[in-house]
Motif scaffolding. Sequence first.
Motif, short mmCIF file in Angstrom:
data_model
loop_
_atom_site.label_atom_id
_atom_site.label_comp_id
_atom_site.label_asym_id
_atom_site.label_seq_id
_atom_site.Cartn_x
_atom_site.Cartn_y
_atom_site.Cartn_z
N VAL A 150 1.18 -1.38 -0.23
CA VAL A 150 -0.44 -0.02 0.15
C VAL A 150 0.98 1.08 0.23
O VAL A 150 1.54 1.43 1.10
CB VAL A 150 -1.28 0.06 1.20
CG1 VAL A 150 -1.58 0.98 1.21
CG2 VAL A 150 -1.80 -1.28 1.37
N ILE A 151 0.57 2.34 -1.22
CA ILE A 151 1.68 3.84 -1.32
C ILE A 151 0.76 4.56 -0.89
O ILE A 151 0.04 4.69 -1.69
CB ILE A 151 2.12 3.42 -2.60
CG1 ILE A 151 2.91 1.64 -2.34
CG2 ILE A 151 3.15 4.17 -2.78
CD1 ILE A 151 3.60 2.13 -4.09
N ALA A 152 1.23 5.08 -0.05
CA ALA A 152 1.01 6.84 0.48
C ALA A 152 1.71 7.32 0.56
O ALA A 152 1.84 7.95 1.96
CB ALA A 152 -0.07 6.13 1.93
N VAL A 153 2.36 7.37 0.09
CA VAL A 153 3.30 9.07 -0.80
C VAL A 153 2.94 9.89 -1.66
O VAL A 153 1.66 9.24 -2.54
CB VAL A 153 4.12 8.50 -0.55
CG1 VAL A 153 5.48 7.81 1.07
CG2 VAL A 153 4.52 8.05 -1.67
N PRO A 154 3.69 11.32 -1.86
CA PRO A 154 2.60 11.95 -2.61
C PRO A 154 4.00 11.03 -4.09
O PRO A 154 4.31 10.53 -3.91
CB PRO A 154 3.98 13.27 -2.72
CG PRO A 154 4.35 12.98 -1.19
CD PRO A 154 3.96 11.78 -0.43
N GLY A 155 3.10 11.87 -5.14
CA GLY A 155 3.33 10.82 -6.55
C GLY A 155 4.49 10.97 -6.78
O GLY A 155 4.80 9.75 -7.04
N ALA A 156 5.64 11.71 -6.88
CA ALA A 156 6.91 11.32 -7.94
C ALA A 156 7.62 9.99 -6.62
O ALA A 156 8.54 9.50 -7.07
CB ALA A 156 7.99 12.97 -7.22
N ALA A 157 6.99 10.23 -5.17
CA ALA A 157 8.06 9.04 -4.37
C ALA A 157 6.68 7.96 -4.05
O ALA A 157 7.91 6.93 -4.11
CB ALA A 157 7.42 9.57 -2.45
N ALA A 158 5.95 8.02 -4.82
CA ALA A 158 5.21 6.41 -5.47
C ALA A 158 5.58 6.22 -6.34
O ALA A 158 6.21 4.60 -6.67
CB ALA A 158 3.65 7.29 -5.24
N LEU A 159 5.90 6.42 -6.46
CA LEU A 159 6.42 6.09 -8.15
C LEU A 159 8.41 6.11 -8.30
O LEU A 159 8.31 4.56 -8.51
CB LEU A 159 7.05 7.22 -9.04
CG LEU A 159 7.74 7.04 -11.21
CD1 LEU A 159 7.12 5.98 -11.74
CD2 LEU A 159 8.17 8.19 -11.94
N GLN A 160 9.08 6.10 -7.68
CA GLN A 160 10.42 5.65 -7.01
C GLN A 160 9.56 3.95 -6.41
O GLN A 160 10.17 3.20 -6.10
CB GLN A 160 11.08 6.77 -6.09
CG GLN A 160 12.11 5.96 -5.36
CD GLN A 160 13.39 6.91 -4.55
OE1 GLN A 160 12.20 7.78 -4.73
NE2 GLN A 160 13.73 5.85 -3.59
#
Length: 115
Positions: free
Chosen positions: A78-88
């Motif tokens: 489950v990824i709950a971080v802002p967009g750029a960090a989500a991609l990483q």
Amino acid sequence: MSGTEPAADLAALVRPGAVAIVGASADPTRIGGRPIACMLRAGFRGAILPVNPNRAEVQGLASYPSVADLPQAPDVAVIAVPGAAALQAVEELGARGTRFAILFTAGAFVALRRE
């Protein structure tokens, strides 16, 4: 899918042995804390792997500073971080062998397309 490939095995998604929460929060009312609180309340028997570089512990669980530091590859993240960090995070999890990701993110997100 073109229709000729076999369907993905969804067992790891519906019955995961390990779930990572990237952007884990100690606050069970925040988007990065709700999944952990729900799994704990429901008695999830698998490994819950919070990822938060600023906390050693989240909701009573050991937390890891990065995806690379996880003790095992999660089946689901489950990824709950802002967009750029989500991609990483998606890229790092994919490199670890994670098969499924659920994203709760905002801001710029660039979709990955694998050929």
